[in-house]
Motif scaffolding. Structure first.
Motif, PDB file in Angstrom:
ATOM      1  N   ILE A  27       0.836  -1.211   0.000  1.00 24.68           N
ATOM      2  CA  ILE A  27       0.000   0.000   0.000  1.00 24.68           C
ATOM      3  C   ILE A  27       0.863   1.251   0.000  1.00 24.68           C
ATOM      4  O   ILE A  27       0.594   2.215  -0.732  1.00 24.68           O
ATOM      5  N   LEU A  28       1.918   1.246   0.819  1.00 27.93           N
ATOM      6  CA  LEU A  28       2.809   2.410   0.882  1.00 27.93           C
ATOM      7  C   LEU A  28       3.453   2.675  -0.468  1.00 27.93           C
ATOM      8  O   LEU A  28       3.403   3.807  -0.982  1.00 27.93           O
ATOM      9  N   MET A  29       4.057   1.653  -1.054  1.00 27.40           N
ATOM     10  CA  MET A  29       4.767   1.851  -2.314  1.00 27.40           C
ATOM     11  C   MET A  29       3.816   2.192  -3.457  1.00 27.40           C
ATOM     12  O   MET A  29       4.142   3.016  -4.324  1.00 27.40           O
ATOM     13  N   PHE A  30       2.648   1.581  -3.458  1.00 23.09           N
ATOM     14  CA  PHE A  30       1.661   1.922  -4.494  1.00 23.09           C
ATOM     15  C   PHE A  30       1.228   3.377  -4.339  1.00 23.09           C
ATOM     16  O   PHE A  30       1.133   4.120  -5.320  1.00 23.09           O
ATOM     17  N   GLY A  31       0.963   3.788  -3.100  1.00 22.29           N
ATOM     18  CA  GLY A  31       0.553   5.170  -2.867  1.00 22.29           C
ATOM     19  C   GLY A  31       1.610   6.164  -3.295  1.00 22.29           C
ATOM     20  O   GLY A  31       1.293   7.242  -3.809  1.00 22.29           O
ATOM     21  N   ILE A  32       2.886   5.794  -3.085  1.00 20.86           N
ATOM     22  CA  ILE A  32       3.984   6.690  -3.473  1.00 20.86           C
ATOM     23  C   ILE A  32       4.077   6.812  -4.984  1.00 20.86           C
ATOM     24  O   ILE A  32       4.043   7.916  -5.547  1.00 20.86           O
ATOM     25  N   ALA A 177       4.015  -4.887 -10.417  1.00 19.78           N
ATOM     26  CA  ALA A 177       3.589  -6.141 -11.052  1.00 19.78           C
ATOM     27  C   ALA A 177       4.316  -7.343 -10.461  1.00 19.78           C
ATOM     28  O   ALA A 177       3.702  -8.366 -10.131  1.00 19.78           O
ATOM     29  N   THR A 178       5.632  -7.245 -10.301  1.00 23.44           N
ATOM     30  CA  THR A 178       6.391  -8.367  -9.740  1.00 23.44           C
ATOM     31  C   THR A 178       6.109  -8.536  -8.257  1.00 23.44           C
ATOM     32  O   THR A 178       6.149  -9.652  -7.729  1.00 23.44           O
ATOM     33  N   GLY A 179       5.807  -7.424  -7.574  1.00 23.42           N
ATOM     34  CA  GLY A 179       5.438  -7.527  -6.169  1.00 23.42           C
ATOM     35  C   GLY A 179       4.124  -8.261  -5.995  1.00 23.42           C
ATOM     36  O   GLY A 179       3.981  -9.109  -5.102  1.00 23.42           O
ATOM     37  N   LEU A 180       3.154  -7.964  -6.853  1.00 19.55           N
ATOM     38  CA  LEU A 180       1.871  -8.647  -6.791  1.00 19.55           C
ATOM     39  C   LEU A 180       2.004 -10.135  -7.128  1.00 19.55           C
ATOM     40  O   LEU A 180       1.234 -10.960  -6.641  1.00 19.55           O
ATOM     41  N   SER A 181       2.975 -10.472  -7.976  1.00 15.39           N
ATOM     42  CA  SER A 181       3.182 -11.881  -8.299  1.00 15.39           C
ATOM     43  C   SER A 181       3.736 -12.656  -7.103  1.00 15.39           C
ATOM     44  O   SER A 181       3.565 -13.864  -7.003  1.00 15.39           O
ATOM     45  N   GLN A 182       4.398 -11.940  -6.182  1.00  7.56           N
ATOM     46  CA  GLN A 182       4.920 -12.575  -4.979  1.00  7.56           C
ATOM     47  C   GLN A 182       3.908 -12.556  -3.839  1.00  7.56           C
ATOM     48  O   GLN A 182       3.826 -13.495  -3.046  1.00  7.56           O
ATOM     49  N   PHE A 183       3.176 -11.449  -3.748  1.00 12.76           N
ATOM     50  CA  PHE A 183       2.214 -11.294  -2.655  1.00 12.76           C
ATOM     51  C   PHE A 183       0.977 -10.600  -3.229  1.00 12.76           C
ATOM     52  O   PHE A 183       0.977  -9.398  -3.434  1.00 12.76           O
ATOM     53  N   TRP A 184      -0.048 -11.371  -3.498  1.00  8.77           N
ATOM     54  CA  TRP A 184      -1.228 -10.851  -4.186  1.00  8.77           C
ATOM     55  C   TRP A 184      -2.102 -10.038  -3.240  1.00  8.77           C
ATOM     56  O   TRP A 184      -2.508 -10.508  -2.167  1.00  8.77           O
ATOM     57  N   VAL A 185      -2.384  -8.798  -3.639  1.00  9.32           N
ATOM     58  CA  VAL A 185      -3.307  -7.935  -2.900  1.00  9.32           C
ATOM     59  C   VAL A 185      -4.336  -7.439  -3.907  1.00  9.32           C
ATOM     60  O   VAL A 185      -4.029  -6.593  -4.754  1.00  9.32           O
ATOM     61  N   LEU A 186      -5.536  -7.973  -3.845  1.00  5.79           N
ATOM     62  CA  LEU A 186      -6.559  -7.665  -4.840  1.00  5.79           C
ATOM     63  C   LEU A 186      -6.843  -6.167  -4.914  1.00  5.79           C
ATOM     64  O   LEU A 186      -6.990  -5.608  -6.005  1.00  5.79           O
ATOM     65  N   GLY A 187      -6.916  -5.521  -3.759  1.00  2.31           N
ATOM     66  CA  GLY A 187      -7.206  -4.083  -3.749  1.00  2.31           C
ATOM     67  C   GLY A 187      -6.170  -3.278  -4.499  1.00  2.31           C
ATOM     68  O   GLY A 187      -6.502  -2.310  -5.203  1.00  2.31           O
ATOM     69  N   ILE A 188      -4.889  -3.655  -4.366  1.00  2.00           N
ATOM     70  CA  ILE A 188      -3.818  -2.955  -5.085  1.00  2.00           C
ATOM     71  C   ILE A 188      -3.952  -3.172  -6.584  1.00  2.00           C
ATOM     72  O   ILE A 188      -3.770  -2.247  -7.384  1.00  2.00           O
ATOM     73  N   ALA A 189      -4.266  -4.405  -6.982  1.00  2.00           N
ATOM     74  CA  ALA A 189      -4.425  -4.713  -8.407  1.00  2.00           C
ATOM     75  C   ALA A 189      -5.559  -3.887  -9.022  1.00  2.00           C
ATOM     76  O   ALA A 189      -5.428  -3.338 -10.124  1.00  2.00           O
ATOM     77  N   ILE A 190      -6.672  -3.793  -8.300  1.00  2.00           N
ATOM     78  CA  ILE A 190      -7.802  -3.010  -8.794  1.00  2.00           C
ATOM     79  C   ILE A 190      -7.443  -1.525  -8.844  1.00  2.00           C
ATOM     80  O   ILE A 190      -7.726  -0.832  -9.827  1.00  2.00           O
ATOM     81  N   ALA A 191      -6.796  -1.048  -7.780  1.00  2.00           N
ATOM     82  CA  ALA A 191      -6.410   0.363  -7.725  1.00  2.00           C
ATOM     83  C   ALA A 191      -5.438   0.707  -8.842  1.00  2.00           C
ATOM     84  O   ALA A 191      -5.508   1.797  -9.428  1.00  2.00           O
ATOM     85  N   LEU A 192      -4.524  -0.211  -9.153  1.00  2.00           N
ATOM     86  CA  LEU A 192      -3.567   0.020 -10.236  1.00  2.00           C
ATOM     87  C   LEU A 192      -4.285   0.213 -11.565  1.00  2.00           C
ATOM     88  O   LEU A 192      -3.982   1.134 -12.329  1.00  2.00           O
ATOM     89  N   VAL A 195      -6.099   3.601 -11.520  1.00  2.00           N
ATOM     90  CA  VAL A 195      -5.186   4.736 -11.646  1.00  2.00           C
ATOM     91  C   VAL A 195      -4.649   4.864 -13.075  1.00  2.00           C
ATOM     92  O   VAL A 195      -4.592   5.965 -13.639  1.00  2.00           O
ATOM     93  N   VAL A 196      -4.255   3.745 -13.675  1.00  2.00           N
ATOM     94  CA  VAL A 196      -3.707   3.781 -15.033  1.00  2.00           C
ATOM     95  C   VAL A 196      -4.759   4.266 -16.028  1.00  2.00           C
ATOM     96  O   VAL A 196      -4.510   5.167 -16.846  1.00  2.00           O
ATOM     97  N   ILE A 197      -5.959   3.663 -15.960  1.00  2.00           N
ATOM     98  CA  ILE A 197      -7.018   4.052 -16.900  1.00  2.00           C
ATOM     99  C   ILE A 197      -7.483   5.478 -16.630  1.00  2.00           C
ATOM    100  O   ILE A 197      -7.638   6.288 -17.547  1.00  2.00           O
TER     101      ILE A 197
END
Length: 244
Positions: A27-32, A177-192, A195-197
């Motif tokens: 969450i921290l790194m995604f927010g940054i 992307a590689t972080g999610l492949s190691q530790f899946w967080v659905l909320g981060i994937a959706i937020a990503l 944010v991109v779109i």
């Protein structure tokens, strides 16, 4: 979660073992890198004032429009790098150092470019122009500065700063992307995805509505006697003359 991802970490100087909540790191790194940094980029790309003859009025406060976009950009990026260094450092402390994983390499590359952005900013040169505190508004000979004159130092700083900034975001995408492949967080994937779109649509709309003003023209104005305006106008004439 992959088995090689540790669930506990040790703080050496406290001789303390604690559980690792990787979702907090994510969450921290995604927010940054996908909230704070894009905001700092978008605000300076689309938040500049519409060009006038002499640009930003002399004495405009740092936190007033249109100067505020640079203040938000500056402080936003400095905050982002400090938080990213803290987040990465704490993760490495708990796990015993650099893991060598693909995620770690993407992360180090992202933060490394971020740190270089901070370092390179120290070489951006002086500002100059009619609005500079040391200038006499009625005496053009006192308006000199690296940015106003667009010296090679300023030119190459901008070339590096803008290009490296986008590369840092690219690497940040790889880190997430590689972080999610190691530790899946659905909320981060959706937020990503959001944010991109959302960022793409917002940038297209703001670009289409003409909010991406030229930095030099916005800051110093459209007066034809300004050094960089003269050079660009001369270049346009040369290109026009070369056309059949």
């Amino acid at each position: 979660m992959l088995p090689e991802v540790p669930t506990e970490g040790r703080i050496p100087f406290l001789d303390l073992t604690i559980p690792i909540h990787w979702e907090n790191h994510a969450i921290l790194m995604f927010g940054i890198w996908f909230v704070l940094v894009p905001f700092a980029i978008m605000v300076v790309r689309f938040g500049k004032g519409k060009p006038t003859t002499y640009g930003i009025p002399r004495g405009t406060p740092k936190w007033a429009f249109p100067e505020v976009c640079w203040a938000l950009h500056f402080y936003g990026l400095y905050t982002a790098i400090l938080l990213a260094l803290a987040g990465a450092g704490f993760a490495m402390l708990l796990t015993g150092g650099f893991s060598g994983s693909l995620h770690a390499w993407f992360g180090v590359g992202t933060i490394g470019l971020g740190v270089l952005q901070i370092i390179s900013a120290q070489f951006r040169g002086s500002h100059g122009g009619r609005k500079a505190p040391t200038s006499d508004p009625d005496d053009r000979t006192t308006w000199g500065g690296d940015h106003f004159d667009m010296t090679p130092q300023r030119w190459w700083f901008e070339a590096w700063h803008k290009t490296a900034g986008y590369f840092a975001l690219f690497l940040a995408g790889g880190a997430v992307a590689t972080g999610l492949s190691q530790f899946w967080v659905l909320g981060i994937a959706i937020a990503l995805a959001v944010v991109v779109i959302g960022g793409l649509i917002t940038a297209v709309v703001l670009q289409g509505r003409g909010y991406n003003h030229d930095t030099y023209l916005s800051v110093y104005g459209t007066h034809p006697d300004h050094p960089f305006n003269r050079r660009r106008f001369a270049q346009m004439l040369e290109e026009k003359d070369r056309k059949p």
